[in-house]
Design a protein around this motif. Structure first.
Motif, mmCIF file in Angstrom:
data_model
loop_
_atom_site.group_PDB
_atom_site.id
_atom_site.type_symbol
_atom_site.label_atom_id
_atom_site.label_comp_id
_atom_site.label_asym_id
_atom_site.label_seq_id
_atom_site.Cartn_x
_atom_site.Cartn_y
_atom_site.Cartn_z
ATOM 1 N N THR A 144 -51.323 0.269 -53.833
ATOM 2 C CA THR A 144 -51.309 -0.283 -52.671
ATOM 3 C C THR A 144 -49.826 -0.970 -52.497
ATOM 4 O O THR A 144 -49.163 -1.199 -53.630
ATOM 5 N N CYS A 145 -49.539 -1.103 -51.168
ATOM 6 C CA CYS A 145 -48.204 -1.893 -51.053
ATOM 7 C C CYS A 145 -48.015 -3.186 -51.419
ATOM 8 O O CYS A 145 -48.734 -4.026 -51.782
ATOM 9 N N ASP B 104 -49.950 -9.492 -48.370
ATOM 10 C CA ASP B 104 -50.735 -9.237 -47.380
ATOM 11 C C ASP B 104 -50.831 -8.099 -46.436
ATOM 12 O O ASP B 104 -51.219 -7.855 -45.404
ATOM 13 N N CYS B 105 -50.469 -7.129 -47.253
ATOM 14 C CA CYS B 105 -50.194 -5.644 -46.637
ATOM 15 C C CYS B 105 -51.285 -4.842 -47.721
ATOM 16 O O CYS B 105 -51.134 -4.805 -48.900
ATOM 17 N N GLU B 106 -52.169 -4.078 -46.994
ATOM 18 C CA GLU B 106 -53.290 -3.201 -47.684
ATOM 19 C C GLU B 106 -52.815 -1.603 -47.479
ATOM 20 O O GLU B 106 -53.737 -0.994 -47.821
ATOM 21 N N SER B 107 -51.660 -1.294 -46.928
ATOM 22 C CA SER B 107 -51.472 -0.071 -46.854
ATOM 23 C C SER B 107 -51.065 0.533 -48.078
ATOM 24 O O SER B 107 -50.873 0.088 -49.080
ATOM 25 N N HIS C 124 -43.021 -0.858 -44.457
ATOM 26 C CA HIS C 124 -42.045 -1.952 -45.059
ATOM 27 C C HIS C 124 -40.644 -1.501 -45.615
ATOM 28 O O HIS C 124 -39.725 -2.142 -45.543
ATOM 29 N N GLU D 254 -46.118 -5.648 -50.985
ATOM 30 C CA GLU D 254 -45.681 -6.722 -49.864
ATOM 31 C C GLU D 254 -46.823 -7.561 -49.816
ATOM 32 O O GLU D 254 -47.957 -7.145 -49.674
ATOM 33 N N CYS E 249 -45.230 0.538 -48.482
ATOM 34 C CA CYS E 249 -45.725 1.507 -47.471
ATOM 35 C C CYS E 249 -44.396 1.847 -46.789
ATOM 36 O O CYS E 249 -43.489 1.294 -46.774
#
Length: 54
Positions: free
Chosen positions: A3-4, A8-11, A31, A6, A28
């Protein structure tokens, strides 16, 4: 799948950023595009994600 890193990023992470003033980060593509605008940051696509990063 990684997972990314950064907040709050779930990409899915697709690029490793080499950041001279901080630790490397797995992010991701969205970002990564923001980070590479900063001087000295070098992006490296992760294996299997070469087609996602120009």
């Amino acid at each position: 799948m990684t997972t990314c890193e950064e907040a709050d990023c779930e990409s899915e992470a697709a690029v490793e950023l080499h950041i001279p003033w901080d630790a490397n980060r797995l992010v991701c593509t969205a970002h990564a595009r923001v980070w590479v605008q900063k001087d000295g940051v070098v992006p490296e696509p992760l294996d299997g994600h070469e087609d996602e990063w120009p």
